[in-house]
Design a protein around this motif. Structure first.
Motif, short mmCIF file in Angstrom:
data_model
loop_
_atom_site.label_atom_id
_atom_site.label_comp_id
_atom_site.label_asym_id
_atom_site.label_seq_id
_atom_site.Cartn_x
_atom_site.Cartn_y
_atom_site.Cartn_z
N UNK A 164 0.83 -1.20 0.00
CA UNK A 164 0.00 0.00 0.00
C UNK A 164 0.87 1.26 0.00
N UNK A 165 0.28 2.41 -0.34
CA UNK A 165 1.06 3.65 -0.30
C UNK A 165 1.61 3.91 1.10
N UNK B 27 -5.58 0.37 -4.50
CA UNK B 27 -6.32 -0.83 -4.88
C UNK B 27 -6.75 -0.77 -6.34
N UNK B 28 -7.27 0.38 -6.77
CA UNK B 28 -7.65 0.55 -8.17
C UNK B 28 -6.40 0.62 -9.04
N UNK C 120 -0.48 10.14 0.05
CA UNK C 120 -1.82 10.41 0.58
C UNK C 120 -2.81 10.58 -0.56
N UNK C 121 -2.37 11.17 -1.67
CA UNK C 121 -3.24 11.34 -2.83
C UNK C 121 -3.67 9.99 -3.39
N UNK C 122 -2.77 9.00 -3.42
CA UNK C 122 -3.12 7.67 -3.90
C UNK C 122 -4.17 7.03 -3.01
N UNK D 265 -8.24 6.03 -3.96
CA UNK D 265 -8.95 4.79 -3.65
C UNK D 265 -10.27 5.06 -2.94
N UNK D 266 -10.27 6.07 -2.07
CA UNK D 266 -11.48 6.37 -1.30
C UNK D 266 -12.63 6.87 -2.19
#
Length: 354
Positions: A153-154, A244-245, A305-307, A311-312
């Motif tokens: 994950x990021x 995730x995407x 944080x942007x990544x 996802x959100x």
């Protein structure tokens, strides 16, 4: 499997935080796990001389055990007890430590192989963040610490992102606010005739060349590691920093890329990591600004944080610009090409080509 009562401690004043930092240091000495802020990203710390603590780090992250950990020391000279140093190490230390630089050196027996992923070398860093540095000093041990995220994950650049990934998996999370740089440290290995740059970061290739005449960039910085090739440093072998995407990086003339993004917004639910200059020309839904086109430092601070924000949004695909290969852009390129699993789309006036 994980049922720890994770304690969250917010630190706004280092002097007033001596008691909780001393408590966190004791937990590290006893084999526990403490998350702490650094100037790069948040780290997931354990006792670097304790093989079992290393195993706990790997388990908490879900990290493959052949992916080496970095040991963090309070002063550059503290590395003597854990690694065989070199005159070039001290030249680098004088120029960049404390700071976002990690140097790979031959390890001493004080560091177990479980910390180094089975390698006979160890990665050493002296962080500049006052909370990290004081914690390590109080602990009196080298602190082995990868980034404080679930593997792949990021990396986390704020305590909020750490909590989402590791609450219940660690003993303490020290919240020291947002990280200043936002990308993990530069990693170099000392060779007979100079330096091998294994992971670019806040200390750029050009900065390294001011200290060492010969700096060679490892192929794995911009290309995929071969399936049977062993990673020499963290972040080389596996898909990293990934949302995730699926993430697709776009390369091409600015106006052509902008028109492609406008078309994609009309056709599908996509998240876009955009430059500030593009905001007015794009729909605000799922739009995540990362900074000005030329402001690579801000892009670095915001990237991970942007990544997570992308996802959100629940987007089916995420688009971002392919960074340049110069200066800090090389570090951005290195992280983003891995997050995208090396998926780059060339945008031309006549259409896209992957």
């Amino acid at each position: 499997m994980f049922s720890l009562q994770t304690e969250l401690i917010k630190i706004t004043n280092l002097t007033a935080a001596e008691e909780p930092l001393s408590r966190a240091a004791a937990i590290l000495r006893q084999g526990g796990l403490v998350v702490f802020p650094t100037e790069t990203v948040y780290g997931l710390g354990g006792n670097g001389t304790d093989a079992n603590a290393a195993k706990r780090i790997y388990a908490a992250k879900g990290r493959p055990s052949d992916n080496p950990l970095i040991i963090h020391v309070a002063r550059p000279e503290d590395a003597e007890a854990y690694a065989v140093t070199h005159p070039l190490y001290y030249r680098l230390a004088n120029a960049f430590m404390p700071g976002p630089l990690t140097v790979i050196l031959p390890k001493r027996d004080t560091i177990p192989l479980s910390v180094t992923g089975g390698l006979d070398s160890v990665a050493v860093r002296c962080p500049a963040h006052p909370v990290a540095n004081r914690l390590i000093e109080l602990a009196g041990i080298p602190v082995a610490a990868p980034s404080a995220n679930l593997s792949g994950k990021p990396s986390p650049t704020c305590a909020e992102d750490v909590i989402r990934d590791l609450s219940g998996r660690v003993d303490i999370i020290l919240d020291g606010g947002d990280c200043e740089i936002g990308l993990e440290s530069t990693i170099v290995k000392i060779e007979d005739d100079g330096l091998l740059l294994l992971r670019p970061g806040g200390i750029t290739y050009d900065a390294l060349c001011m200290v060492c005449e010969r700096v060679r960039v490892a192929d794995a910085v911009t290309h995929q590691l071969a399936a049977n090739e062993r990673p020499l440093s963290p972040g080389m072998k596996y898909r990293h920093y990934a949302p995730t995407a699926p993430l697709v990086l776009l390369s091409g003339e600015d106006n052509a890329v902008l028109r492609f993004l406008q078309t994609e917004q009309a056709a599908r639910r996509c998240a876009i990591l955009c430059y500030e200059e593009e905001r007015a020309a794009l729909q605000p839904n799922c739009l995540i600004p990362v900074g000005g086109r030329e402001d690579l430092e801000q892009q670095a601070r915001r990237l991970f944080h942007a990544l997570r924000q992308a996802d959100d949004t629940g987007a089916e695909i995420i688009y971002a610009h392919l960074p340049p290969l110069e200066g800090l852009g090389l570090a951005l390129y290195n992280r983003m090409i891995r997050a995208a699993a090396h998926t780059v789309m060339q945008i031309r006036e006549t259409g896209a080509q992957q």
